[in-house]
Design a protein around this motif. Structure first.
Motif, PDB file in Angstrom:
ATOM      1  N   LYS A   1     -35.496  27.359 -40.978  1.00  0.00           N
ATOM      2  CA  LYS A   1     -36.391  28.501 -41.207  1.00  0.00           C
ATOM      3  C   LYS A   1     -36.114  29.651 -40.258  1.00  0.00           C
ATOM      4  O   LYS A   1     -36.603  30.767 -40.458  1.00  0.00           O
ATOM      5  N   GLY A   2     -35.356  29.365 -39.226  1.00  0.00           N
ATOM      6  CA  GLY A   2     -34.990  30.412 -38.287  1.00  0.00           C
ATOM      7  C   GLY A   2     -36.016  30.633 -37.187  1.00  0.00           C
ATOM      8  O   GLY A   2     -37.144  30.119 -37.243  1.00  0.00           O
ATOM      9  N   VAL A   3     -35.622  31.387 -36.204  1.00  0.00           N
ATOM     10  CA  VAL A   3     -36.483  31.758 -35.080  1.00  0.00           C
ATOM     11  C   VAL A   3     -36.407  33.269 -34.920  1.00  0.00           C
ATOM     12  O   VAL A   3     -35.343  33.819 -34.634  1.00  0.00           O
ATOM     13  N   TRP A   4     -37.512  33.934 -35.171  1.00  0.00           N
ATOM     14  CA  TRP A   4     -37.572  35.399 -35.146  1.00  0.00           C
ATOM     15  C   TRP A   4     -36.480  36.009 -36.034  1.00  0.00           C
ATOM     16  O   TRP A   4     -35.822  36.982 -35.682  1.00  0.00           O
TER      17      TRP A   4
ATOM     18  N   ALA B   1     -34.101  35.744 -28.975  1.00  0.00           N
ATOM     19  CA  ALA B   1     -34.956  35.337 -30.098  1.00  0.00           C
ATOM     20  C   ALA B   1     -35.908  34.219 -29.683  1.00  0.00           C
ATOM     21  O   ALA B   1     -37.104  34.249 -29.988  1.00  0.00           O
ATOM     22  N   ALA B   2     -35.378  33.227 -28.959  1.00  0.00           N
ATOM     23  CA  ALA B   2     -36.227  32.128 -28.485  1.00  0.00           C
ATOM     24  C   ALA B   2     -37.255  32.625 -27.480  1.00  0.00           C
ATOM     25  O   ALA B   2     -38.404  32.156 -27.461  1.00  0.00           O
ATOM     26  N   GLY B   3     -36.862  33.584 -26.647  1.00  0.00           N
ATOM     27  CA  GLY B   3     -37.798  34.151 -25.680  1.00  0.00           C
ATOM     28  C   GLY B   3     -38.932  34.894 -26.350  1.00  0.00           C
ATOM     29  O   GLY B   3     -40.111  34.733 -25.984  1.00  0.00           O
ATOM     30  N   LEU B   4     -38.614  35.701 -27.358  1.00  0.00           N
ATOM     31  CA  LEU B   4     -39.652  36.422 -28.106  1.00  0.00           C
ATOM     32  C   LEU B   4     -40.565  35.452 -28.839  1.00  0.00           C
ATOM     33  O   LEU B   4     -41.796  35.641 -28.872  1.00  0.00           O
ATOM     34  N   HIS B   5     -39.986  34.423 -29.433  1.00  0.00           N
ATOM     35  CA  HIS B   5     -40.763  33.441 -30.194  1.00  0.00           C
ATOM     36  C   HIS B   5     -41.807  32.743 -29.325  1.00  0.00           C
ATOM     37  O   HIS B   5     -42.911  32.425 -29.801  1.00  0.00           O
TER      38      HIS B   5
END
Length: 464
Positions: free
Chosen positions: A247-250, A290-294
């Motif tokens: 589904k993805g991350v951000w 992306a992981a940080g924003l998520h």
């Protein structure tokens, strides 16, 4: 009496021979300036051998003492250590470095000993001249120049001087043995079937060396095409299934197994120190952001973010000619260096500059200069240190020790693309971090091998 005289003559001869043997066994090391600027304690790491300190090296160290980086810190520290030795004796005559260690002695250079075609004003050649002088004055003793400068080592070899690289700061000796964070493990065919059925699968201790949070590809012994991916935790815990994050991350979807491994590490709440290594365009920075924003910003309003802010920094090492001092505030000065991070943020936010500006103004996203991280204690944050391969082991240690409670730190970089002239792929801080931390359960590492930025970027990274 004649017998006794003969006995003592033979005894004295034996002692003289032993003294000569010991003298020949000991070496005199001439350390280049860059060795002191890389490791201020370098002169303590050559055992009982003696250290020759050319006056030119002291002059060169002095030129770097005002620098506000790791090189400057090492220059100042080296000067302080040498001053402590001076207080115990005379550097010109020689001072014992410590118990069980050799003597360090400052010498002038006899440039007349250089071949006539070598520039006698060149700093490297003046250091070579000091080694030639020592070789002339102490013929039984082997004299070796130690330098990180490849060209200086080539010059030494060309004129018959022994020379070697400084290896004490190299956490690993051969590039081929770098820890990748991934391995293959041959198993019986039915074990893979049971793994997919959800049964617990363990790796026994006698099956090879594995590290916590290392990704494992289980390969069937009957067919190498039959595989399963998992994460090894320890020998007492079953292999964990790898989450595919389809589904993805951000909005970021993994395009290969290494990117999937990276997201598993980045989103694991039990792993606090993560290193992502790979060539340009492999996605290491984009995945980290992306992981940080998520985990920092909740757009859905359905959960409380784990971290209160995303802090991003990178070392300042220009590629090519330096542009000099930049005007404005700290944010303005950092802007050119942090531009790649902002490119990723804009991409992830669909070029919504207003939203990005809002997050910056609220302090949810923060850009910090490496210089100002020292002395801070950073809690409840997701930290990204980009281009970490340009940091020394000491600088990276200073950064990681700033980590407070509920903080994850991600180190990204390409160890084959180093702009710091005092480092290489085996001695940089990023390599030190993932090699030293690999036995610990709070750390994770993965090497991304495939470029995904574009076909052009992948081709350029491969053939240019």
């Amino acid at each position: 009496m004649r017998f006794l005289r003969s006995y003592w003559s033979e005894f004295d001869a034996t002692l003289s021979f032993q003294s000569l043997f010991i003298e020949m066994a000991k070496k005199s090391y001439v350390l280049d300036t860059n060795v002191y600027l890389t490791d201020a304690h370098c002169f303590k790491k050559f055992g009982r051998n003696d250290i020759i300190l050319p006056i030119k090296v002291l002059e060169e160290i002095d030129k770097h003492k005002k620098r506000q980086d790791g090189v400057g810190a090492n220059a100042r520290h080296a000067i302080r250590l040498l001053d402590e030795l001076r207080a115990r004796g005379n550097l010109h005559k020689g001072v014992r470095i410590g118990k069980g260690l050799g003597i360090i002695r400052a010498v002038s250079s006899e440039t007349s000993l250089l071949p006539s075609n070598m520039d006698r004003r060149d700093a490297d050649n003046i250091i070579i001249a000091a080694a030639l002088g020592e070789q002339k004055n102490a013929p039984p003793r082997k004299v070796v120049i130690v330098s990180l400068d490849i060209n200086l080592r080539v010059r030494c070899d060309a004129i018959g001087l022994d020379c070697q690289d400084y290896q004490e700061n190299q956490v690993i000796k051969e590039k081929e043995t770098f820890y990748s964070g991934f391995t293959k493990h041959l198993v019986d065919d039915e074990i893979i079937d049971r793994f997919y059925l959800g049964e617990e699968t363990f790796i026994e201790e006698d099956k090879g060396e594995f590290f916590p949070n290392q990704f494992v590809m289980l390969v069937s012994s009957s067919s190498e095409k039959k595989t399963a991916l998992g994460m090894f935790l320890n020998h007492n815990k079953p292999i964990r299934r790898v989450v595919d994050h389809k589904k993805g991350v951000w909005g970021v979807h993994p395009r290969n197994k290494e990117q999937t491994f990276a997201l598993n590490l980045l989103l694991d709440p039990n792993i606090d120190v993560i290193s992502l290594v790979g060539q340009a365009g492999c996605g290491k920075t984009l995945l980290a952001v992306a992981a940080g924003l998520h985990q920092t910003i909740d757009l859905s309003g359905k959960f409380n973010p784990k971290y209160k802010k995303l802090l991003i920094s990178r070392p300042i090492h220009p590629m090519g000619k330096d542009l000099g001092y930049l005007p404005g505030t700290m944010e303005d000065k950092m802007s050119p260096w942090i531009a790649p991070i902002k490119d990723n943020l804009q991409f992830l936010m669909d070029d919504d500059k207003e939203a990005m500006a809002l997050y910056f103004s609220k302090g949810i996203i923060e850009v910090e200069a490496i210089t100002y991280i020292r002395g801070r204690s950073i809690s409840n944050a997701f930290i990204i240190i980009d281009e970490a391969q340009n940091l020394t082991a000491h600088e990276l240690k200073t950064i990681i020790t700033r980590v407070g409670e509920n903080t994850k730190i991600v180190l990204t970089g390409d160890i084959e693309q180093i702009d710091n002239t005092y480092l290489d792929s085996r001695s940089n801080g990023l390599t030190h971090a993932f090699e030293r931390l690999k036995p610990y359960e709070l750390s994770g590492h993965i090497q991304l091998t495939k470029g995904e930025r574009s076909k052009v970027a992948t081709l350029a990274a491969k053939v240019l």
